[in-house]
Design a protein around this motif. Structure first.
Motif, PDB file in Angstrom:
ATOM      1  N   GLN A  49       0.932  -1.240   0.164  1.00  0.00           N
ATOM      2  CA  GLN A  49      -0.099   0.077  -0.043  1.00  0.00           C
ATOM      3  C   GLN A  49       0.877   1.232  -0.026  1.00  0.00           C
ATOM      4  OE1 GLN A  49      -3.607  -0.408   0.737  1.00  0.00           O
ATOM      5  NE2 GLN A  49      -4.217   1.900   1.007  1.00  0.00           N
ATOM      6  N   LEU A  79      10.951  -1.137  -6.838  1.00  0.00           N
ATOM      7  CA  LEU A  79      11.549  -2.518  -6.672  1.00  0.00           C
ATOM      8  C   LEU A  79      10.837  -3.333  -5.691  1.00  0.00           C
ATOM      9  CD1 LEU A  79      15.341  -1.461  -6.765  1.00  0.00           C
ATOM     10  CD2 LEU A  79      13.710  -2.002  -8.702  1.00  0.00           C
ATOM     11  N   ASP A  80      10.391  -4.383  -5.995  1.00  0.00           N
ATOM     12  CA  ASP A  80       9.636  -5.141  -5.067  1.00  0.00           C
ATOM     13  C   ASP A  80      10.194  -6.370  -4.968  1.00  0.00           C
ATOM     14  OD1 ASP A  80       7.336  -5.640  -3.088  1.00  0.00           O
ATOM     15  OD2 ASP A  80       6.243  -6.433  -4.789  1.00  0.00           O
ATOM     16  N   TRP A 109      -2.803 -15.252   6.036  1.00  0.00           N
ATOM     17  CA  TRP A 109      -3.470 -16.651   6.072  1.00  0.00           C
ATOM     18  C   TRP A 109      -4.840 -16.786   5.282  1.00  0.00           C
ATOM     19  CZ3 TRP A 109      -2.618 -13.209  10.061  1.00  0.00           C
ATOM     20  CH2 TRP A 109      -3.586 -12.732  10.667  1.00  0.00           C
ATOM     21  N   ARG A 135      14.980  -7.843  -4.831  1.00  0.00           N
ATOM     22  CA  ARG A 135      15.193  -7.607  -3.379  1.00  0.00           C
ATOM     23  C   ARG A 135      16.367  -6.458  -3.406  1.00  0.00           C
ATOM     24  NH1 ARG A 135      13.932  -9.270   1.437  1.00  0.00           N
ATOM     25  NH2 ARG A 135      12.778 -10.808   0.553  1.00  0.00           N
ATOM     26  N   THR A 140       8.980  -0.548   3.007  1.00  0.00           N
ATOM     27  CA  THR A 140       9.110  -2.219   2.948  1.00  0.00           C
ATOM     28  C   THR A 140       8.329  -2.823   4.018  1.00  0.00           C
ATOM     29  OG1 THR A 140      11.144  -1.702   4.231  1.00  0.00           O
ATOM     30  CG2 THR A 140      11.544  -2.410   1.800  1.00  0.00           C
ATOM     31  N   GLY A 141       7.605  -1.998   4.667  1.00  0.00           N
ATOM     32  CA  GLY A 141       6.575  -2.943   5.620  1.00  0.00           C
ATOM     33  C   GLY A 141       7.122  -3.577   6.797  1.00  0.00           C
ATOM     34  N   VAL A 192      10.957  -3.451   8.365  1.00  0.00           N
ATOM     35  CA  VAL A 192      11.934  -4.323   7.568  1.00  0.00           C
ATOM     36  C   VAL A 192      13.006  -3.017   7.221  1.00  0.00           C
ATOM     37  CG1 VAL A 192      12.529  -5.333   5.634  1.00  0.00           C
ATOM     38  CG2 VAL A 192      10.617  -5.996   6.846  1.00  0.00           C
ATOM     39  N   GLY A 251       4.875   4.178   5.443  1.00  0.00           N
ATOM     40  CA  GLY A 251       4.278   3.055   6.152  1.00  0.00           C
ATOM     41  C   GLY A 251       4.916   2.447   7.309  1.00  0.00           C
ATOM     42  N   THR A 277      -3.253   1.497   6.399  1.00  0.00           N
ATOM     43  CA  THR A 277      -3.495   1.575   4.921  1.00  0.00           C
ATOM     44  C   THR A 277      -3.770   3.184   4.633  1.00  0.00           C
ATOM     45  OG1 THR A 277      -5.703   0.815   5.378  1.00  0.00           O
ATOM     46  CG2 THR A 277      -4.422  -0.489   4.326  1.00  0.00           C
TER      47      THR A 277
HETATM   48  P1  FAD Z   1       3.536  -4.349   2.803  1.00  0.00           P
HETATM   49  O1  FAD Z   1       2.298  -4.617   2.447  1.00  0.00           O
HETATM   50  O2  FAD Z   1       4.333  -5.220   3.857  1.00  0.00           O
HETATM   51  O3  FAD Z   1       4.414  -4.366   1.435  1.00  0.00           O
HETATM   52  C1  FAD Z   1       5.890  -4.183   1.534  1.00  0.00           C
HETATM   53  C2  FAD Z   1       6.575  -4.565   0.455  1.00  0.00           C
HETATM   54  O4  FAD Z   1       7.809  -4.451   0.321  1.00  0.00           O
HETATM   55  C3  FAD Z   1       6.165  -5.932   0.059  1.00  0.00           C
HETATM   56  O5  FAD Z   1       5.749  -6.503  -1.096  1.00  0.00           O
HETATM   57  C4  FAD Z   1       7.516  -6.485   0.274  1.00  0.00           C
HETATM   58  O6  FAD Z   1       8.129  -7.666  -0.560  1.00  0.00           O
HETATM   59  C5  FAD Z   1       8.503  -5.417  -0.079  1.00  0.00           C
HETATM   60  N1  FAD Z   1      10.001  -5.575   0.276  1.00  0.00           N
HETATM   61  C6  FAD Z   1      10.260  -5.694   1.657  1.00  0.00           C
HETATM   62  N2  FAD Z   1      11.683  -5.449   2.044  1.00  0.00           N
HETATM   63  C7  FAD Z   1      12.104  -5.305   0.611  1.00  0.00           C
HETATM   64  C8  FAD Z   1      13.280  -5.137   0.125  1.00  0.00           C
HETATM   65  N3  FAD Z   1      14.361  -5.359   0.824  1.00  0.00           N
HETATM   66  N4  FAD Z   1      13.775  -4.980  -1.419  1.00  0.00           N
HETATM   67  C9  FAD Z   1      12.408  -4.943  -1.757  1.00  0.00           C
HETATM   68  N5  FAD Z   1      11.188  -5.040  -1.720  1.00  0.00           N
HETATM   69  C10 FAD Z   1      10.834  -5.255  -0.332  1.00  0.00           C
HETATM   70  N6  FAD Z   1      -3.809  -2.006   8.114  1.00  0.00           N
HETATM   71  C11 FAD Z   1      -4.903  -1.210   7.925  1.00  0.00           C
HETATM   72  O7  FAD Z   1      -4.945  -0.092   7.738  1.00  0.00           O
HETATM   73  N7  FAD Z   1      -6.321  -1.928   7.977  1.00  0.00           N
HETATM   74  C12 FAD Z   1      -6.325  -3.159   8.168  1.00  0.00           C
HETATM   75  O8  FAD Z   1      -7.345  -3.962   8.426  1.00  0.00           O
HETATM   76  C13 FAD Z   1      -5.100  -4.069   8.426  1.00  0.00           C
HETATM   77  N8  FAD Z   1      -4.908  -5.483   8.745  1.00  0.00           N
HETATM   78  C14 FAD Z   1      -3.870  -6.139   8.952  1.00  0.00           C
HETATM   79  C15 FAD Z   1      -3.943  -7.416   9.063  1.00  0.00           C
HETATM   80  C16 FAD Z   1      -2.601  -8.174   9.380  1.00  0.00           C
HETATM   81  C17 FAD Z   1      -2.846  -9.625   9.716  1.00  0.00           C
HETATM   82  C18 FAD Z   1      -1.526  -7.399   9.470  1.00  0.00           C
HETATM   83  C19 FAD Z   1      -0.350  -8.017   9.797  1.00  0.00           C
HETATM   84  C20 FAD Z   1      -1.479  -6.085   9.131  1.00  0.00           C
HETATM   85  C21 FAD Z   1      -2.777  -5.249   9.028  1.00  0.00           C
HETATM   86  N9  FAD Z   1      -2.699  -3.894   8.671  1.00  0.00           N
HETATM   87  C22 FAD Z   1      -3.729  -3.302   8.496  1.00  0.00           C
HETATM   88  C23 FAD Z   1      -1.283  -3.071   8.612  1.00  0.00           C
HETATM   89  C24 FAD Z   1      -1.123  -3.258   7.178  1.00  0.00           C
HETATM   90  O9  FAD Z   1      -0.142  -4.291   7.047  1.00  0.00           O
HETATM   91  C25 FAD Z   1      -0.506  -2.194   6.460  1.00  0.00           C
HETATM   92  O10 FAD Z   1      -1.579  -1.085   6.938  1.00  0.00           O
HETATM   93  C26 FAD Z   1      -0.261  -1.916   5.162  1.00  0.00           C
HETATM   94  O11 FAD Z   1      -0.906  -3.057   4.529  1.00  0.00           O
HETATM   95  C27 FAD Z   1       0.977  -2.157   5.090  1.00  0.00           C
HETATM   96  O12 FAD Z   1       1.273  -1.614   3.769  1.00  0.00           O
HETATM   97  P2  FAD Z   1       3.109  -1.636   3.539  1.00  0.00           P
HETATM   98  O13 FAD Z   1       3.143  -1.289   2.148  1.00  0.00           O
HETATM   99  O14 FAD Z   1       3.622  -0.687   4.304  1.00  0.00           O
HETATM  100  O15 FAD Z   1       3.831  -2.820   3.527  1.00  0.00           O
END
Ligand code: FAD
Length: 373
Positions: A8, A31-32, A45, A97, A127-128, A284, A317, A324
């Motif tokens: 996201q 890059l993903d 899950w 990566r 990178t979440g 991360v 993030g 989100t």
């Molecule tokens: P991610 O979705 O984790 O994306 C990170 C991306 O970076 C991944 O594709 C990964 O492969 C990539 N990456 C990582 N390291 C590297 C690297 N070194 N090089 C290249 N790529 C890399 N939030 C809400 O707002 N509402 C919800 O209902 C909600 N439900 C959730 C339920 C669960 C079980 C969990 C664990 C979390 C939930 N969250 C929710 C929090 C949610 O995870 C975040 O809001 C959001 O989806 C995270 O997005 P992100 O882009 O930060 O990370």
């Protein structure tokens, strides 16, 4: 410009880079490391349905037209992300990566990846947390004869059937998994603090207050708690029913783990076949280690999405934007700041024509990095 991660946070950032007029490919690239679109959602899950995660926000510019709240989030959201990437022609390269980010010549950051090195005038790290599950350590943990898993390993309740299961952790994931597993297994729930179930509707004011707490922590350079950890647990009908059945009667943390189970300081012991650690995640950020960003507080000092010690780097993030809705806003804010920074730098460069070669980590060798923005 380079975005690391296409969840996201990364897609929102890419959307705003595109909208700001950066050309795809030569102006910015994403890059993903994941094999497919979907960020961490592709790994959730299979029993986690869209209805269970009703708190998610649409990505900017395109609504999630999902039908069927009973469908797995791990199918619906990755399909939405794939459509989104296609609709806005976002230049996502995967699976790639990022191994490290370091300072380069001419005010760039050099991003070393499986697909080679890239030089960017600014980097958005998105990178979440999914790739960094957190397992606390308790004495005797290595002596446990049963199986230990983390939330990231959970694929549904079937493998717990008929077992004695200790579920550790006080967050939303712990509660969701416990409710599922308790239908087929003998469960014990342990948490560090007594859980607080929120009966009232979650107001925007309370949301803002929770985010403000996490924001204050990262501004002070402390490692962030998750936003969800400061908002409390939602009391859904399923939670109410589980509480009535005693499934959510919680015990305090045990003191040690034995070969057969877990023990408390007062001499109580509970036998267990499996321990499920629903103990959350950490950001991360290992690939940012060459930038030496962590301060004495153990965290990274932030000003909004900008890293104070490295203004060419934004964390989206992360901390207060690890939701989100937060990720959407942070993507926009990061792009706004990057444009400002580039405008200031361009002006300074025409004035002085100076170089920044003393900023470079000169011990790195190899081919010249590909310039992206
Ligand atoms: P991610 O979705 O984790 O994306 C990170 C991306 O970076 C991944 O594709 C990964 O492969 C990539 N990456 C990582 N390291 C590297 C690297 N070194 N090089 C290249 N790529 C890399 N939030 C809400 O707002 N509402 C919800 O209902 C909600 N439900 C959730 C339920 C669960 C079980 C969990 C664990 C979390 C939930 N969250 C929710 C929090 C949610 O995870 C975040 O809001 C959001 O989806 C995270 O997005 P992100 O882009 O930060 O990370």
């Amino acid at each position: 410009m380079l975005v690391i991660g296409a969840g996201q946070a990364g897609l929102s950032s890419a959307y705003f880079l595109r909208r700001a007029g950066f050309p795809q490919g030569t102006g910015y690239v994403v890059l993903d490391s994941a094999p497919r679109p979907g960020g961490a959602w592709q790994y959730r899950w299979p029993t986690l349905t869209l209805g269970d995660v009703h708190g998610i926000y649409h990505l900017p510019g395109m609504e999630l037209a999902a039908k069927g709240m009973h469908r797995p989030a791990a199918e619906v959201i990755p399909a939405y992300f794939a459509d989104y990437e296609a609709e806005f022609e976002l230049p996502v390269r995967r699976p790639v990566r990022v191994r490290s980010v370091r300072t380069g010549p001419d005010r760039t950051l050099v991003v070393d990846s499986d697909a080679g090195a890239f030089a960017a005038r600014a980097v958005i790290n998105a990178t979440g947390t999914w790739g960094h599950p957190f397992w606390p350590h308790y004495p005797g943990q290595e002596t446990f004869a049963g199986r230990q898993l983390h939330t990231v390993d959970y694929r549904g309740p079937a493998e717990f059937a008929g077992k004695r299961v200790v579920v550790v952790g006080g967050g939303t994931s712990a509660v969701q998994l416990l409710i599922e597993i308790a239908k087929v297994a003998d469960t014990t729930w342990v948490t560090r603090r007594p859980p607080i179930f929120r009966e009232e509707v979650f107001s925007p004011e309370r949301g803002r207050a929770a985010v403000a707490l996490v924001d204050a922590a990262v501004r002070a350079g402390r490692p962030p708690d998750s936003v969800v950890s400061v908002t409390g647990l939602t009391s859904t009908p399923a939670v109410g029913e589980a509480r009535a059945r005693g499934v959510l009667d919680r015990l305090p943390m045990f003191e040690r783990i034995t070969a057969e189970g877990v023990s408390w300081a007062d001499g109580r012991h509970r036998r267990a076949d499996m321990i499920l650690w629903c103990t959350g995640w950490r950001a991360v950020l290992e690939h940012l280690a060459p930038l030496h960003l962590r301060g004495p507080g153990g965290g990274i000092v932030m000003d909004g999405t900008r890293v104070v010690a490295q203004p060419r780097l934004h964390l989206v993030g992360y901390g207060p934007s690890a939701s989100t809705i937060g990720a959407n806003r942070a993507g926009r804010a990061a792009v706004h700041e990057i444009r400002k920074l580039l405008a200031e730098t361009d002006t300074a460069e025409t004035d002085t024509a100076e170089t920044d070669s003393d900023e470079t980590d000169s011990d790195e060798t190899g081919a010249d990095p590909v310039a992206v923005g």
